[in-house]
Write an enzyme that holds these catalytic residues in place. Sequence first.
Site, PDB file in Angstrom:
ATOM      1  N   TYR A  20      42.204  56.839  34.140  1.00  0.00           N
ATOM      2  CA  TYR A  20      42.629  55.662  33.368  1.00  0.00           C
ATOM      3  C   TYR A  20      41.397  54.958  32.801  1.00  0.00           C
ATOM      4  O   TYR A  20      41.333  54.617  31.620  1.00  0.00           O
ATOM      5  CB  TYR A  20      43.433  54.705  34.261  1.00  0.00           C
ATOM      6  N   SER A  33      39.545  47.346  28.634  1.00  0.00           N
ATOM      7  CA  SER A  33      39.660  46.948  30.039  1.00  0.00           C
ATOM      8  C   SER A  33      38.270  46.820  30.647  1.00  0.00           C
ATOM      9  O   SER A  33      37.325  47.476  30.191  1.00  0.00           O
ATOM     10  CB  SER A  33      40.437  48.028  30.802  1.00  0.00           C
TER      11      SER A  33
HETATM   12  N1  LIG Z   1      47.259  44.275  33.846  1.00  0.00           N
HETATM   13  C1  LIG Z   1      45.958  44.526  33.941  1.00  0.00           C
HETATM   14  O1  LIG Z   1      45.300  44.261  34.978  1.00  0.00           O
HETATM   15  C2  LIG Z   1      45.212  45.111  32.775  1.00  0.00           C
HETATM   16  C3  LIG Z   1      43.816  45.022  32.771  1.00  0.00           C
HETATM   17  C4  LIG Z   1      43.115  45.570  31.694  1.00  0.00           C
HETATM   18  C5  LIG Z   1      43.800  46.159  30.658  1.00  0.00           C
HETATM   19  N2  LIG Z   1      45.161  46.236  30.699  1.00  0.00           N
HETATM   20  C6  LIG Z   1      45.842  46.871  29.568  1.00  0.00           C
HETATM   21  O2  LIG Z   1      46.660  45.897  28.956  1.00  0.00           O
HETATM   22  C7  LIG Z   1      47.672  46.555  28.191  1.00  0.00           C
HETATM   23  C8  LIG Z   1      48.998  45.881  28.429  1.00  0.00           C
HETATM   24  O3  LIG Z   1      49.338  45.998  29.803  1.00  0.00           O
HETATM   25  P1  LIG Z   1      49.984  44.818  30.653  1.00  0.00           P
HETATM   26  O4  LIG Z   1      49.021  44.456  31.710  1.00  0.00           O
HETATM   27  O5  LIG Z   1      50.515  43.759  29.749  1.00  0.00           O
HETATM   28  O6  LIG Z   1      51.141  45.624  31.410  1.00  0.00           O
HETATM   29  P2  LIG Z   1      52.713  45.715  31.174  1.00  0.00           P
HETATM   30  O7  LIG Z   1      53.349  44.392  31.382  1.00  0.00           O
HETATM   31  O8  LIG Z   1      53.131  46.870  32.023  1.00  0.00           O
HETATM   32  O9  LIG Z   1      52.843  46.083  29.630  1.00  0.00           O
HETATM   33  C9  LIG Z   1      52.614  47.365  29.115  1.00  0.00           C
HETATM   34  C10 LIG Z   1      53.268  47.423  27.752  1.00  0.00           C
HETATM   35  O10 LIG Z   1      52.950  48.694  27.153  1.00  0.00           O
HETATM   36  C11 LIG Z   1      54.166  49.285  26.750  1.00  0.00           C
HETATM   37  N3  LIG Z   1      54.062  50.740  26.783  1.00  0.00           N
HETATM   38  C12 LIG Z   1      53.611  51.519  27.795  1.00  0.00           C
HETATM   39  N4  LIG Z   1      53.711  52.820  27.442  1.00  0.00           N
HETATM   40  C13 LIG Z   1      54.232  52.835  26.183  1.00  0.00           C
HETATM   41  C14 LIG Z   1      54.588  53.856  25.283  1.00  0.00           C
HETATM   42  N5  LIG Z   1      54.426  55.155  25.585  1.00  0.00           N
HETATM   43  N6  LIG Z   1      55.102  53.516  24.066  1.00  0.00           N
HETATM   44  C15 LIG Z   1      55.288  52.203  23.742  1.00  0.00           C
HETATM   45  N7  LIG Z   1      54.969  51.193  24.554  1.00  0.00           N
HETATM   46  C16 LIG Z   1      54.458  51.514  25.767  1.00  0.00           C
HETATM   47  C17 LIG Z   1      55.226  48.746  27.691  1.00  0.00           C
HETATM   48  O11 LIG Z   1      56.480  48.769  27.064  1.00  0.00           O
HETATM   49  P3  LIG Z   1      57.680  49.805  27.352  1.00  0.00           P
HETATM   50  O12 LIG Z   1      57.561  50.254  28.778  1.00  0.00           O
HETATM   51  O13 LIG Z   1      58.881  48.985  27.045  1.00  0.00           O
HETATM   52  O14 LIG Z   1      57.462  50.901  26.357  1.00  0.00           O
HETATM   53  C18 LIG Z   1      54.778  47.297  27.820  1.00  0.00           C
HETATM   54  O15 LIG Z   1      55.231  46.532  26.733  1.00  0.00           O
HETATM   55  C19 LIG Z   1      47.584  48.029  28.577  1.00  0.00           C
HETATM   56  O16 LIG Z   1      46.874  48.731  27.574  1.00  0.00           O
HETATM   57  C20 LIG Z   1      46.784  48.014  29.866  1.00  0.00           C
HETATM   58  O17 LIG Z   1      46.088  49.228  30.075  1.00  0.00           O
HETATM   59  C21 LIG Z   1      45.882  45.709  31.717  1.00  0.00           C
END
Ligand SMILES: NC(=O)c1ccc[n+]([C@@H]2O[C@H](COP(=O)([O-])OP(=O)(O)OC[C@H]3O[C@@H](n4cnc5c(N)ncnc54)[C@H](OP(=O)(O)O)[C@@H]3O)[C@@H](O)[C@H]2O)c1
Length: 228
Positions: A149, A137
């Site tokens: 985080y 991130s």
């Molecule tokens: N959105 C942003 O602005 C942003 C920016 C930088 C980095 N990120 C990173 O990008 C990654 C994906 O996030 P996203 O933005 O695509 O958000 P998202 O749509 O909320 O997706 C998060 C994913 O992680 C899964 N997950 C969370 N906890 C889990 C667990 N304990 N076991 C298995 N799966 C789990 C969720 O699935 P389930 O709930 O079905 O398990 C979902 O598929 C994360 O690592 C996040 O920190 C996001």
Amino acid sequence: MPESKTLFITGASSGIGAQTARQAVAAGWNVGLFARSEDKIAKLAEELGDRTLALPGDVADRNAQAAALDRLTGKFGGIDAAFANAGTGVTASGTEGGDPAEWHDMIHANVMGVLYTAHAALPYLRKRKGHFVVTGSAAGRRHIKGSIYGAAKWFVHGFAGNLAEEMSEWGGRCTVVAPGMVDTEFFDEPDDSRLHPSDVADAVMHALDAPARADVREIFLMPNRNAG
Ligand SMILES: NC(=O)c1ccc[n+]([C@@H]2O[C@H](COP(=O)([O-])OP(=O)(O)OC[C@H]3O[C@@H](n4cnc5c(N)ncnc54)[C@H](OP(=O)(O)O)[C@@H]3O)[C@@H](O)[C@H]2O)c1
């Protein structure tokens, strides 16, 4: 691609992970879809067809990840890449005002979950000189007031560099993809001026598609909010 390669994705039920699954299947990959929401990954597997396998589980459960990789490699014969993408945020911000119970769950998913993916995937990746990709991130590259985080993502960035060194000894590669804000379910309200999940999926596919001699170690992408 002469023969289909296979990619294991954690956090495949929504956002960046689901979009990467779509693009990988379109590019000819087989994809293992790992997340806790059984209904969502089953639906995505139905949408994407025979090249996918829905693998319900929690990344913080080491045995669940090992069992999922066992199933995936049983179906497709091995894996060429793993994308450790699952992650979650916290609602209480800062350190003094933070909630230690939330930190516990977040760190188990965002830190231990990534380590468990690597530990379970590496024996398979080694066999094919494979590729480990992890979602870092922008919050893991700069300091954000009191953010636990962000500190967990700093761990991810440090680990990715160390793992790249370890994997390079046998011809493997490791990439950390570091996005700024992405318009996903990570946030309660949508905002189109953020990056789109497809922007991050494009970065992942770029790293995976690079010639074997090139290890793309890091991709840092930020929204260009004044793009118009
Ligand atoms: N959105 C942003 O602005 C942003 C920016 C930088 C980095 N990120 C990173 O990008 C990654 C994906 O996030 P996203 O933005 O695509 O958000 P998202 O749509 O909320 O997706 C998060 C994913 O992680 C899964 N997950 C969370 N906890 C889990 C667990 N304990 N076991 C298995 N799966 C789990 C969720 O699935 P389930 O709930 O079905 O398990 C979902 O598929 C994360 O690592 C996040 O920190 C996001």
